[in-house]
Design a protein around this motif. Sequence first.
Motif, PDB file in Angstrom:
ATOM      1  N   PHE A   1      28.716  54.695  -6.193  1.00  0.00           N
ATOM      2  CA  PHE A   1      29.289  53.397  -6.576  1.00  0.00           C
ATOM      3  C   PHE A   1      29.754  53.403  -8.030  1.00  0.00           C
ATOM      4  O   PHE A   1      30.842  52.932  -8.356  1.00  0.00           O
ATOM      5  CB  PHE A   1      28.265  52.282  -6.369  1.00  0.00           C
TER       6      PHE A   1
ATOM      7  N   PRO B   1      35.348  56.222  -6.207  1.00  0.00           N
ATOM      8  CA  PRO B   1      35.769  57.226  -5.219  1.00  0.00           C
ATOM      9  C   PRO B   1      36.606  58.344  -5.820  1.00  0.00           C
ATOM     10  O   PRO B   1      37.191  58.199  -6.897  1.00  0.00           O
ATOM     11  CB  PRO B   1      36.598  56.395  -4.233  1.00  0.00           C
TER      12      PRO B   1
ATOM     13  N   TYR C   1      40.830  59.252  -1.957  1.00  0.00           N
ATOM     14  CA  TYR C   1      39.850  58.922  -0.921  1.00  0.00           C
ATOM     15  C   TYR C   1      40.356  57.773  -0.051  1.00  0.00           C
ATOM     16  O   TYR C   1      40.761  56.725  -0.554  1.00  0.00           O
ATOM     17  CB  TYR C   1      38.519  58.523  -1.571  1.00  0.00           C
ATOM     18  N   GLY C   2      40.344  57.988   1.247  1.00  0.00           N
ATOM     19  CA  GLY C   2      40.836  56.973   2.176  1.00  0.00           C
ATOM     20  C   GLY C   2      42.336  56.980   2.368  1.00  0.00           C
ATOM     21  O   GLY C   2      42.855  56.226   3.201  1.00  0.00           O
ATOM     22  N   GLN C   3      43.041  57.817   1.594  1.00  0.00           N
ATOM     23  CA  GLN C   3      44.503  57.867   1.695  1.00  0.00           C
ATOM     24  C   GLN C   3      44.990  59.228   2.175  1.00  0.00           C
ATOM     25  O   GLN C   3      45.982  59.321   2.904  1.00  0.00           O
ATOM     26  CB  GLN C   3      45.124  57.548   0.328  1.00  0.00           C
TER      27      GLN C   3
ATOM     28  N   LYS D   1      28.593  54.007   6.138  1.00  0.00           N
ATOM     29  CA  LYS D   1      29.389  54.454   4.997  1.00  0.00           C
ATOM     30  C   LYS D   1      30.643  53.588   4.838  1.00  0.00           C
ATOM     31  O   LYS D   1      31.005  53.208   3.718  1.00  0.00           O
ATOM     32  CB  LYS D   1      29.767  55.924   5.195  1.00  0.00           C
ATOM     33  N   ARG D   2      31.283  53.266   5.944  1.00  0.00           N
ATOM     34  CA  ARG D   2      32.467  52.393   5.876  1.00  0.00           C
ATOM     35  C   ARG D   2      32.089  50.989   5.445  1.00  0.00           C
ATOM     36  O   ARG D   2      32.809  50.345   4.659  1.00  0.00           O
ATOM     37  CB  ARG D   2      33.170  52.365   7.230  1.00  0.00           C
ATOM     38  N   LEU D   3      30.959  50.480   5.932  1.00  0.00           N
ATOM     39  CA  LEU D   3      30.515  49.142   5.551  1.00  0.00           C
ATOM     40  C   LEU D   3      30.212  49.052   4.058  1.00  0.00           C
ATOM     41  O   LEU D   3      30.555  48.062   3.397  1.00  0.00           O
ATOM     42  CB  LEU D   3      29.274  48.754   6.355  1.00  0.00           C
ATOM     43  N   LEU D   4      29.567  50.076   3.520  1.00  0.00           N
ATOM     44  CA  LEU D   4      29.204  50.066   2.100  1.00  0.00           C
ATOM     45  C   LEU D   4      30.409  50.276   1.197  1.00  0.00           C
ATOM     46  O   LEU D   4      30.438  49.800   0.065  1.00  0.00           O
ATOM     47  CB  LEU D   4      28.160  51.151   1.823  1.00  0.00           C
ATOM     48  N   GLY D   5      31.395  51.018   1.666  1.00  0.00           N
ATOM     49  CA  GLY D   5      32.606  51.247   0.883  1.00  0.00           C
ATOM     50  C   GLY D   5      32.427  52.177  -0.288  1.00  0.00           C
ATOM     51  O   GLY D   5      33.218  52.159  -1.229  1.00  0.00           O
ATOM     52  N   ALA D   6      31.397  53.018  -0.248  1.00  0.00           N
ATOM     53  CA  ALA D   6      31.156  53.965  -1.341  1.00  0.00           C
ATOM     54  C   ALA D   6      31.593  55.346  -0.902  1.00  0.00           C
ATOM     55  O   ALA D   6      31.369  55.747   0.246  1.00  0.00           O
ATOM     56  CB  ALA D   6      29.681  53.981  -1.716  1.00  0.00           C
ATOM     57  N   ASP D   7      32.195  56.109  -1.819  1.00  0.00           N
ATOM     58  CA  ASP D   7      32.574  57.481  -1.524  1.00  0.00           C
ATOM     59  C   ASP D   7      31.381  58.395  -1.793  1.00  0.00           C
ATOM     60  O   ASP D   7      31.329  59.117  -2.785  1.00  0.00           O
ATOM     61  CB  ASP D   7      33.785  57.893  -2.371  1.00  0.00           C
TER      62      ASP D   7
END
Length: 451
Positions: A235, A239, A243-245, A358-364
């Motif tokens: 956190f 990220p 990340y995510g892209q 992991k998706r719910l928390l939104g942390a890399d």
Amino acid sequence: MGQAVGGRWPRAAGLGVAWLSAGSAAWAADGAAAAAPPSGLPSLVAAQQISAGDTAWMITATALVLLMTLPGLALFYAGMVRKKNILGTMAQVLAVSALVTVLWFAVGYSLAFMPGSPWIGGPESIWLHTIAFDKVKNLVSVHPLAPTVPEAVFCMFQLSFAVITPALIVGAFAERMRFAGLLWFMALWSALVYAPVAHWVWAPDGWLAQRGALDFAGGTVVHINAGIAGLAAAFILGPRRGYGQVALMPSNLGYTMTGACLLWVGWMGFNGGSAAAADGRAGMAMLATQLAAAAAALSWMLAEWLVRKTPTLLGLSSGAVAGLVAITPASGFVGPGAAVLIGALAGVGCYWGATGLKRLLGADDSLDVFGVHGVGGILGALLTGWLADPRIGGVEGSLATQALAVMATLVYSGVVTSLILWLVHAVIGLRVTEKQEQDGLDLSQHGERVE
């Protein structure tokens, strides 16, 4: 809790200087005088009281636990990062291992395992002053937690745990932390987080040990502790770029599978050695470890097969590690059937932790440190309270006590880790620049690269 930890440091520093000037030889100068130390301190015994079998097993177990970190964890993590960060990730694990070893000699062992307050150990073994061996007088020091093996062996075994715990955190901020920041963070974390939590749970005067918390080999001390610290780091650092892209693909899953297998084999020492004896309980702990790892590998594979329509080598490897994590606190308290149940639940639970949570928390959390070690450690700790068999461990489990240990570790480790990260960031900086991250840690932090 933070105040209680901080309040011990002035006293520890002052007495540590006194110990250093006196020298460790004075401690062992008179066997008769040293035979009755304050309660909970190591004592000198005749060498004939040492069990050769227990000592041989503990030395072997220690080597197995070191194998888990070097090279096991280094390979496991290196295979999951991108090619430009393989050497940087390995360097981080190796450097943490060396750094924590020296800190264990200086203060860590004493703060974790000497009697003191319910919150932290005393300074009696700073610079390892209590460890003694006198061949002329045929005397050797032993710790009350392992009275049939030399204290040097007990200290070394516990050092291997102190080494792997912060090394686990490396996976949460993989590919983006400055090497200098890493060293400062790990030094402070080892002394201010790992040592106090180890004392709470494992030292006889620790406040959680006094309440009957069960953690045979480190589910709370190692895995929950490292898991929540990793989540805090993920956190705070933010990220990875892209990340995510874009797809941040693993570089070499062969490394990861090899590392996972080394972890699996080494875990036999991790859990079996925690019996501190070559006995039936050590054997049962090893059997439980094997069963849980296998059950978790299969249940993670099944969950992944159902959700993603394909089983993967990464999933099998991660599932095995999840089962090893979850059985760790229970391994000396449960039988084969309970071990299989714990492993099966851990495989599914940690698969969800590494994907849905992991998706719910939104942390890399780059390499799923919280998803596997945090979630697996929590499941294992709670299931230990439910499934502990007094015929094996000699104690009854308590779900409420286990929940208290879990919450205390999550809160303390999460808060103090965040404060340490903030301090290091303010003083020297935590994260590499955008260009350094683009170039990769191998080149930007170490001037090396994989050809």
